[in-house]
Design an enzyme around this catalytic site. Sequence first.
Site, mmCIF file in Angstrom:
data_model
loop_
_atom_site.group_PDB
_atom_site.id
_atom_site.type_symbol
_atom_site.label_atom_id
_atom_site.label_comp_id
_atom_site.label_asym_id
_atom_site.label_seq_id
_atom_site.Cartn_x
_atom_site.Cartn_y
_atom_site.Cartn_z
ATOM 1 N N ASP A 31 -28.900 7.281 -65.338
ATOM 2 C CA ASP A 31 -30.577 8.022 -65.741
ATOM 3 C C ASP A 31 -31.158 7.030 -66.624
ATOM 4 O OD1 ASP A 31 -29.627 10.237 -64.038
ATOM 5 O OD2 ASP A 31 -28.758 11.171 -65.655
ATOM 6 N N GLU A 238 -36.724 15.182 -58.414
ATOM 7 C CA GLU A 238 -36.277 14.747 -59.800
ATOM 8 C C GLU A 238 -36.548 13.272 -60.297
ATOM 9 O OE1 GLU A 238 -32.113 15.823 -60.161
ATOM 10 O OE2 GLU A 238 -31.564 14.087 -59.342
HETATM 11 O O1 FUB Z 1 -27.636 12.878 -64.964
HETATM 12 C C1 FUB Z 1 -27.671 14.439 -64.489
HETATM 13 C C2 FUB Z 1 -28.864 14.382 -63.342
HETATM 14 O O2 FUB Z 1 -28.587 13.845 -62.328
HETATM 15 C C3 FUB Z 1 -30.178 13.994 -63.783
HETATM 16 O O3 FUB Z 1 -30.835 14.774 -64.677
HETATM 17 C C4 FUB Z 1 -30.691 13.489 -62.469
HETATM 18 O O4 FUB Z 1 -31.891 12.935 -62.350
HETATM 19 C C5 FUB Z 1 -29.791 13.235 -61.752
HETATM 20 O O5 FUB Z 1 -29.593 11.781 -61.829
#
Ligand code: FUB
Length: 339
Positions: A31, A238
């Site tokens: 991320d 997301e």
């Molecule tokens: O790293 C945990 C979660 O996985 C992140 O918040 C999302 O965007 C995904 O990459």
Amino acid sequence: MADTLLTDSECEALRERALSQPLVTHIYTADPSAHVFEGRIYIYPSHDIEAGVAFNDNGDHFAMQDYHVLSLDHPQAQAVDHGVALHIDDVPWAERQMWAPDAACKDGRYYFYFPAKNAAGRFQIGVATSDSPTGPFKPQPAPIQGSYSIDPAVFADDDGSFYLYFGGIWGGQLQQYRNNQYSAQYAEPDASEPALGPKVARLRDDMLEFAEAPREIIILDEHGKPLLAGDNERRFFEASWLHKYQGKYYFSYSTGDTHFICFATGDSPYGPFTYQGRILEPVIGWTSHHSICELNGNWYLFYHDSVLSKGVTHLRSVKMAPLQHDANGRIVTLTPYRD
Ligand code: FUB
């Protein structure tokens, strides 16, 4: 440091590096939120660990407990790990799962935004501050009022305003909110209904709270209609990010279960944004999450994959590759760099 446009061979060398190796290999990182602060590239990633938590659809196996900051003197340099910048034990309200963070700089002070679950098992977003881009960061005692869900991303506009984008469905809990209110009864819309959008709020001058109630961002299709919840190859899941290129706002994000990083463009940081295409095809690993930043006229994509861990979805590694906007401002789709 390269203070001019990269040559074709420098671009190729960077692509090759992304192909063959992550930015760091001594820890797992994911991320990546990248920014240039005072001429240096700083990367604010999640710090993936094997916590021994069983896999589930809520993503409980992403059980991260702290954050490290990475930096690069120039794009071809070896990344430096600046060590632990914030630990969950130092955040009074946070119980578990420190997911994707981001950071901003205002008037020489650094603000680190991070999501974590509180004692009730609900994600909120906290902020921590430092005089240094690498921390250590001192957390505020409580999360940002009115914050929820995951994946904060900060955008600094040219007029000095800062905006916080956030949200993620499924494990990120966004489907349990409508009009910024939580209910365990809320769920994802039906496939034929408009998809849930990410949220954005302008930050207060002190950067510690929202200046306004979060607003929903609408992503439109080519006919000006909101993308539908069943349009899994294009709808928001997301990993919000915003960058500005030649006066246009580019909102980019992950489609989650279809594993694309896509982008949409608009004329305001609040949107609406019109879907344009893909930035990154699926990587090895379930999640995909990226950021985009510019240094000396060159644009870069930061992303992660699970190649180093041989496909373990919660043990990821951050990579960096050149990113190109074509003559019409469209981002050229990258194929991921697998070994
Ligand atoms: O790293 C945990 C979660 O996985 C992140 O918040 C999302 O965007 C995904 O990459």
